[in-house]
Design a protein around this motif. Structure first.
Motif, PDB file in Angstrom:
ATOM      1  N   ASP A  34      -4.340  78.863   2.878  1.00  0.00           N
ATOM      2  CA  ASP A  34      -5.750  78.614   2.556  1.00  0.00           C
ATOM      3  C   ASP A  34      -6.560  78.323   3.814  1.00  0.00           C
ATOM      4  O   ASP A  34      -7.746  78.641   3.888  1.00  0.00           O
ATOM      5  CB  ASP A  34      -5.885  77.437   1.587  1.00  0.00           C
ATOM      6  N   ASN A  35      -5.927  77.687   4.803  1.00  0.00           N
ATOM      7  CA  ASN A  35      -6.629  77.421   6.058  1.00  0.00           C
ATOM      8  C   ASN A  35      -7.069  78.724   6.713  1.00  0.00           C
ATOM      9  O   ASN A  35      -8.174  78.824   7.250  1.00  0.00           O
ATOM     10  CB  ASN A  35      -5.724  76.641   7.016  1.00  0.00           C
ATOM     11  N   PHE A  36      -6.195  79.709   6.663  1.00  0.00           N
ATOM     12  CA  PHE A  36      -6.545  80.994   7.264  1.00  0.00           C
ATOM     13  C   PHE A  36      -7.670  81.680   6.494  1.00  0.00           C
ATOM     14  O   PHE A  36      -8.501  82.364   7.088  1.00  0.00           O
ATOM     15  CB  PHE A  36      -5.317  81.899   7.338  1.00  0.00           C
ATOM     16  N   LEU A  37      -7.695  81.491   5.192  1.00  0.00           N
ATOM     17  CA  LEU A  37      -8.786  82.084   4.420  1.00  0.00           C
ATOM     18  C   LEU A  37     -10.129  81.500   4.859  1.00  0.00           C
ATOM     19  O   LEU A  37     -11.127  82.220   4.976  1.00  0.00           O
ATOM     20  CB  LEU A  37      -8.560  81.847   2.925  1.00  0.00           C
ATOM     21  N   GLU A  38     -10.152  80.196   5.126  1.00  0.00           N
ATOM     22  CA  GLU A  38     -11.375  79.557   5.632  1.00  0.00           C
ATOM     23  C   GLU A  38     -11.760  80.122   6.992  1.00  0.00           C
ATOM     24  O   GLU A  38     -12.927  80.433   7.253  1.00  0.00           O
ATOM     25  CB  GLU A  38     -11.165  78.047   5.767  1.00  0.00           C
ATOM     26  N   LEU A  39     -10.765  80.237   7.872  1.00  0.00           N
ATOM     27  CA  LEU A  39     -11.031  80.738   9.222  1.00  0.00           C
ATOM     28  C   LEU A  39     -11.478  82.198   9.193  1.00  0.00           C
ATOM     29  O   LEU A  39     -12.368  82.603   9.952  1.00  0.00           O
ATOM     30  CB  LEU A  39      -9.780  80.587  10.089  1.00  0.00           C
ATOM     31  N   GLU A  40     -10.865  82.991   8.329  1.00  0.00           N
ATOM     32  CA  GLU A  40     -11.241  84.404   8.223  1.00  0.00           C
ATOM     33  C   GLU A  40     -12.687  84.548   7.772  1.00  0.00           C
ATOM     34  O   GLU A  40     -13.425  85.408   8.273  1.00  0.00           O
ATOM     35  CB  GLU A  40     -10.298  85.120   7.260  1.00  0.00           C
ATOM     36  N   ALA A  41     -13.100  83.708   6.824  1.00  0.00           N
ATOM     37  CA  ALA A  41     -14.484  83.769   6.348  1.00  0.00           C
ATOM     38  C   ALA A  41     -15.450  83.402   7.469  1.00  0.00           C
ATOM     39  O   ALA A  41     -16.503  84.034   7.635  1.00  0.00           O
ATOM     40  CB  ALA A  41     -14.666  82.827   5.158  1.00  0.00           C
ATOM     41  N   ALA A  65      -5.205  84.478  16.721  1.00  0.00           N
ATOM     42  CA  ALA A  65      -5.689  85.144  17.930  1.00  0.00           C
ATOM     43  C   ALA A  65      -6.678  86.255  17.578  1.00  0.00           C
ATOM     44  O   ALA A  65      -7.711  86.424  18.246  1.00  0.00           O
ATOM     45  CB  ALA A  65      -4.514  85.708  18.723  1.00  0.00           C
ATOM     46  N   ALA A  66      -6.381  87.007  16.530  1.00  0.00           N
ATOM     47  CA  ALA A  66      -7.273  88.098  16.131  1.00  0.00           C
ATOM     48  C   ALA A  66      -8.624  87.560  15.671  1.00  0.00           C
ATOM     49  O   ALA A  66      -9.680  88.125  15.999  1.00  0.00           O
ATOM     50  CB  ALA A  66      -6.620  88.917  15.023  1.00  0.00           C
ATOM     51  N   LEU A  67      -8.607  86.455  14.922  1.00  0.00           N
ATOM     52  CA  LEU A  67      -9.860  85.879  14.427  1.00  0.00           C
ATOM     53  C   LEU A  67     -10.711  85.345  15.576  1.00  0.00           C
ATOM     54  O   LEU A  67     -11.922  85.581  15.634  1.00  0.00           O
ATOM     55  CB  LEU A  67      -9.554  84.745  13.443  1.00  0.00           C
ATOM     56  N   VAL A  68     -10.076  84.615  16.481  1.00  0.00           N
ATOM     57  CA  VAL A  68     -10.812  84.049  17.617  1.00  0.00           C
ATOM     58  C   VAL A  68     -11.364  85.166  18.496  1.00  0.00           C
ATOM     59  O   VAL A  68     -12.519  85.121  18.939  1.00  0.00           O
ATOM     60  CB  VAL A  68      -9.901  83.114  18.438  1.00  0.00           C
ATOM     61  N   SER A  69     -10.546  86.177  18.737  1.00  0.00           N
ATOM     62  CA  SER A  69     -10.979  87.287  19.587  1.00  0.00           C
ATOM     63  C   SER A  69     -12.194  87.996  18.995  1.00  0.00           C
ATOM     64  O   SER A  69     -13.154  88.327  19.710  1.00  0.00           O
ATOM     65  CB  SER A  69      -9.821  88.272  19.759  1.00  0.00           C
ATOM     66  N   LEU A  70     -12.174  88.206  17.683  1.00  0.00           N
ATOM     67  CA  LEU A  70     -13.294  88.870  17.013  1.00  0.00           C
ATOM     68  C   LEU A  70     -14.578  88.061  17.162  1.00  0.00           C
ATOM     69  O   LEU A  70     -15.622  88.582  17.579  1.00  0.00           O
ATOM     70  CB  LEU A  70     -12.963  89.049  15.530  1.00  0.00           C
ATOM     71  N   ALA A  71     -14.505  86.770  16.829  1.00  0.00           N
ATOM     72  CA  ALA A  71     -15.703  85.928  16.873  1.00  0.00           C
ATOM     73  C   ALA A  71     -16.177  85.702  18.304  1.00  0.00           C
ATOM     74  O   ALA A  71     -17.383  85.687  18.576  1.00  0.00           O
ATOM     75  CB  ALA A  71     -15.418  84.590  16.192  1.00  0.00           C
ATOM     76  N   LEU A  72     -15.238  85.538  19.229  1.00  0.00           N
ATOM     77  CA  LEU A  72     -15.608  85.308  20.626  1.00  0.00           C
ATOM     78  C   LEU A  72     -16.295  86.536  21.212  1.00  0.00           C
ATOM     79  O   LEU A  72     -17.333  86.422  21.890  1.00  0.00           O
ATOM     80  CB  LEU A  72     -14.366  84.954  21.443  1.00  0.00           C
ATOM     81  N   ALA A 123      -0.383  68.759  10.185  1.00  0.00           N
ATOM     82  CA  ALA A 123       0.864  69.415   9.778  1.00  0.00           C
ATOM     83  C   ALA A 123       0.740  70.930   9.855  1.00  0.00           C
ATOM     84  O   ALA A 123       1.744  71.637   9.966  1.00  0.00           O
ATOM     85  CB  ALA A 123       1.238  69.000   8.354  1.00  0.00           C
ATOM     86  N   PHE A 124      -0.486  71.444   9.798  1.00  0.00           N
ATOM     87  CA  PHE A 124      -0.725  72.884   9.933  1.00  0.00           C
ATOM     88  C   PHE A 124      -0.185  73.379  11.276  1.00  0.00           C
ATOM     89  O   PHE A 124       0.499  74.398  11.362  1.00  0.00           O
ATOM     90  CB  PHE A 124      -2.227  73.145   9.812  1.00  0.00           C
ATOM     91  N   VAL A 125      -0.477  72.622  12.338  1.00  0.00           N
ATOM     92  CA  VAL A 125      -0.005  73.001  13.666  1.00  0.00           C
ATOM     93  C   VAL A 125       1.495  72.740  13.784  1.00  0.00           C
ATOM     94  O   VAL A 125       2.237  73.545  14.358  1.00  0.00           O
ATOM     95  CB  VAL A 125      -0.773  72.234  14.757  1.00  0.00           C
ATOM     96  N   ASP A 155       0.193  82.903  14.566  1.00  0.00           N
ATOM     97  CA  ASP A 155      -0.381  82.985  15.914  1.00  0.00           C
ATOM     98  C   ASP A 155      -1.193  84.262  16.086  1.00  0.00           C
ATOM     99  O   ASP A 155      -2.296  84.250  16.644  1.00  0.00           O
ATOM    100  CB  ASP A 155       0.728  82.932  16.970  1.00  0.00           C
ATOM    101  N   ALA A 156      -0.636  85.370  15.620  1.00  0.00           N
ATOM    102  CA  ALA A 156      -1.329  86.654  15.761  1.00  0.00           C
ATOM    103  C   ALA A 156      -2.610  86.673  14.928  1.00  0.00           C
ATOM    104  O   ALA A 156      -3.645  87.192  15.369  1.00  0.00           O
ATOM    105  CB  ALA A 156      -0.405  87.796  15.344  1.00  0.00           C
ATOM    106  N   ARG A 157      -2.552  86.100  13.727  1.00  0.00           N
ATOM    107  CA  ARG A 157      -3.751  86.063  12.875  1.00  0.00           C
ATOM    108  C   ARG A 157      -4.848  85.228  13.516  1.00  0.00           C
ATOM    109  O   ARG A 157      -6.019  85.624  13.537  1.00  0.00           O
ATOM    110  CB  ARG A 157      -3.399  85.492  11.499  1.00  0.00           C
TER     111      ARG A 157
END
Length: 223
Positions: free
Chosen positions: A98-105, A153-160, A131-133, A149-151
């Protein structure tokens, strides 16, 4: 005549018995079928209860919270928990999806400040659920196939990249800079005495990712 009448009266009674038994059998069959069909529903309810309990206890007690405590919190036996999740890591991976769903949005938002909000959301998640980390670190330690990690990195790279194109992020900032800053943030959260102090230190020392080209001051809680 009387004998015939009695015989006639008895005959329908005997004939009705199989009908009654058949009706009873059908009703019993429907009841058994209903009980059988509850299996998937109960399994789904148990799974939801396990995930909700795990999220609460991971947040309160960390990644190493005993699975027996999660089972008790969910109101099920530990054997039921293991039927759904083979290990603590399997359970944590599903909980924190669910954390990734938030980050993806957040990363998908085309707004110019999306990267900054993604970064702040990542920090908030780290404070809320360290505990996520820990789960990601454990996956690496056990060499379990995990694409977190790959997910990320992809999200940060896109937004950055979008923010740099819009002029709202330092063009010298790299993906590695952001990930290193996040690891520093986890260090603060993991050693802070409580979430409120962790938030204060993060706001003070890591208001946004720090480019590696600049000297990084040592970060110590309370320092």
């Amino acid at each position: 005549m009387g004998s015939g009448t009695l015989g006639a009266a008895r005959t329908p009674a005997r004939a009705s018995e199989p009908t009654s038994r058949r009706a009873s059998g059908r009703a019993s069959g429907r009841t058994a079928s209903a009980r059988t069909n509850r299996g998937p529903a109960v399994a789904a309810e148990n799974r939801r209860a396990i995930l909700a309990a795990a999220r609460r206890l991971f947040a309160e007690r960390g990644f190493e919270v005993p699975l027996s405590a999660i089972a008790r919190e969910a109101g099920i036996g530990q054997g039921v928990l293991y039927r759904h999740f083979r290990s603590r890591l399997d359970l944590a991976i599903e909980v924190f999806d669910d954390n990734f769903l938030e980050l993806e949005a957040a990363a998908a938002d085309p707004a110019p400040d999306a990267f900054d909000r993604l970064w702040r959301l990542l920090l908030a998640q780290t404070v809320r659920e360290a505990a996520f980390v820990e789960m990601a670190v454990e996956a690496q330690r056990l060499e379990v196939t995990y694409d977190g990690d790959a997910r990320l990195a992809a999200l940060v790279s896109l937004a950055l990249g979008r923010a740099q194109a819009a002029g709202t992020a330092d063009p010298a900032l790299t993906l590695e800079d952001v990930l290193v800053s996040w690891r520093m943030a986890f260090g603060i959260v993991a050693t802070a005495p409580n979430p409120a102090e962790a938030e204060r230190l993060l706001a003070q020392r890591l208001p946004r990712p720090i480019p590696l080209g600049q000297p990084l001051a040592p970060v110590t809680p309370g320092g």
